[in-house]
Scaffold this motif. Structure first.
Motif, short mmCIF file in Angstrom:
data_model
loop_
_atom_site.label_atom_id
_atom_site.label_comp_id
_atom_site.label_asym_id
_atom_site.label_seq_id
_atom_site.Cartn_x
_atom_site.Cartn_y
_atom_site.Cartn_z
N GLN A 58 0.83 -1.21 0.00
CA GLN A 58 0.00 0.00 0.00
C GLN A 58 0.86 1.26 0.00
OE1 GLN A 58 -3.27 0.27 -0.32
NE2 GLN A 58 -3.26 2.51 -0.13
N HIS A 66 2.10 1.80 -3.45
CA HIS A 66 1.01 2.33 -4.29
C HIS A 66 0.83 3.82 -4.07
CE1 HIS A 66 -2.98 3.00 -5.93
NE2 HIS A 66 -3.41 3.37 -4.74
N PRO A 91 -1.22 4.41 -9.20
CA PRO A 91 -1.83 3.17 -9.68
C PRO A 91 -1.26 2.66 -11.00
CG PRO A 91 -3.30 5.03 -10.03
CD PRO A 91 -2.15 5.54 -9.22
N THR A 127 -0.78 -0.95 -8.46
CA THR A 127 -2.14 -0.81 -7.95
C THR A 127 -2.18 -1.18 -6.47
OG1 THR A 127 -2.64 -3.07 -8.65
CG2 THR A 127 -3.19 -1.30 -10.18
N SER A 128 -3.22 -0.76 -5.79
CA SER A 128 -3.33 -1.02 -4.35
C SER A 128 -3.74 -2.47 -4.11
CB SER A 128 -4.38 -0.09 -3.74
OG SER A 128 -5.68 -0.42 -4.23
N GLU A 144 -7.50 -2.95 -4.86
CA GLU A 144 -7.81 -3.07 -6.29
C GLU A 144 -7.41 -4.43 -6.82
OE1 GLU A 144 -7.33 1.61 -7.68
OE2 GLU A 144 -5.58 0.27 -7.64
N THR A 145 -6.31 -4.96 -6.34
CA THR A 145 -5.87 -6.29 -6.77
C THR A 145 -6.84 -7.36 -6.29
OG1 THR A 145 -3.56 -5.54 -6.68
CG2 THR A 145 -3.95 -7.91 -6.73
N GLN A 160 -9.99 -6.91 -5.73
CA GLN A 160 -11.18 -6.77 -6.58
C GLN A 160 -10.97 -7.44 -7.94
OE1 GLN A 160 -11.67 -2.52 -6.59
NE2 GLN A 160 -12.80 -2.49 -4.66
N ALA A 161 -9.75 -7.30 -8.49
CA ALA A 161 -9.45 -7.97 -9.77
C ALA A 161 -9.48 -9.48 -9.61
CB ALA A 161 -8.09 -7.50 -10.28
N ALA A 187 -3.37 -4.16 -12.62
CA ALA A 187 -4.21 -4.82 -11.63
C ALA A 187 -4.40 -6.30 -11.96
CB ALA A 187 -5.56 -4.11 -11.53
#
Length: 265
Positions: A29, A32, A37, A41-42, A45-46, A48-49, A223
């Motif tokens: 983090q 990031h 990004p 990426t945070s 976000e990763t 979520q991917a 991501a």
């Protein structure tokens, strides 16, 4: 009850691993926030991917392909490396002959073997497995051989005095004493298997997670690339802690016999 206690102790020890992962996420983090990004990426976000990929059947098939390649290659390495290492450990002359060859194999980078395997086998499963075996076999071989050469011969003599045959002495005493060096070698070989599998897939266009990483690179999708890397690491952790570590705990029961009432000497 003893086995249940070992399982609970193993699960409780996972808190330290979870703390290490949280520390990694904190550093991630911070990177990031420092670089933005587009570069990194945070973790959120990763994740979520990863969730998006988890909802896709194609993604499951991609991950399963890499998993079966890495695990099958590791199984070949574990069986062949242990057998050859044990045989070499019992034969000093063999060790003197094989050690220079092991040094040569360990000195050649995996990417060189990938290029050769691509010429020999093309973009197939054989390419990935061959590179895994060549890259990880020396580690398991040396771990098994070192475990045999450093075993306590007094225990062999004692078991022979109590009437244990050669086969029983080997499986009950000799082989069990190799776990100190053999299972760390297994853990290192397992990590090498996954890394080499993804690298071989990426360079040989053989599908799997490596192929997905190549696609993410072409699309400049940071991501998704980090999501696939995270999935590979998750698969590695799952295999190690559901296969390698439980077997080690079961085989190492004899070590707890030297710790009466749970007090370490």
């Amino acid at each position: 009850m003893t086995r249940a206690h070992r399982i609970l102790e193993f699960l409780w020890s996972g808190w330290s691993g979870l703390a290490a992962l949280c520390l990694l996420a904190a550093v991630w983090q911070a990177g990031h926030e420092a670089y933005g990004p587009f570069i990194l990426t945070s973790p959120l976000e990763t994740i979520q991917a990863i969730g998006v990929l988890a909802s896709s059947r194609e993604a499951w098939e991609i991950a399963a392909l890499t998993l079966q390649r890495a695990v099958s290659g590791f199984a070949l390495v574990a069986l062949a490396g242990t057998a050859l290492g044990v045989a070499g450990g019992y034969s000093p002359a063999t060790m003197r002959l094989v050690t220079p060859l092991i040094t040569v194999l360990m000195g050649v980078p995996p990417i060189a073997w990938i290029v050769l395997a691509m010429i020999w086998f093309g973009g197939s499963d054989a390419t990935v497995r061959v590179v895994i075996v060549i890259s990880a076999l020396p580690t398991v071989f040396m771990g098994a051989a070192r475990g045999i050469t450093t075993r306590d011969p007094v225990l062999d003599k004692m078991s022979e005095a109590f009437g244990a045959g050669a086969v029983r002495r080997f499986f009950g005493i000799g082989l069990r004493q190799t776990t100190t060096t053999l299972f760390p070698a297994f853990a290192l070989a397992l990590g090498t298997s996954f890394k080499v599998a993804v690298m071989a897939e990426l360079l040989s266009n053989a599908g799997g997670i490596g192929g997905a990483l190549a696609m993410a690179r072409m699309n400049l999708d940071i991501a998704q690339a980090l999501a696939w890397v995270s999935i590979a690491v998750i698969l590695l952790i799952m295999v190690e802690y559901t296969l390698v570590q439980p077997v080690k705990s079961e085989i190492d029961r004899w070590r707890h016999a030297a710790q009466p009432w749970g007090v370490k000497r």
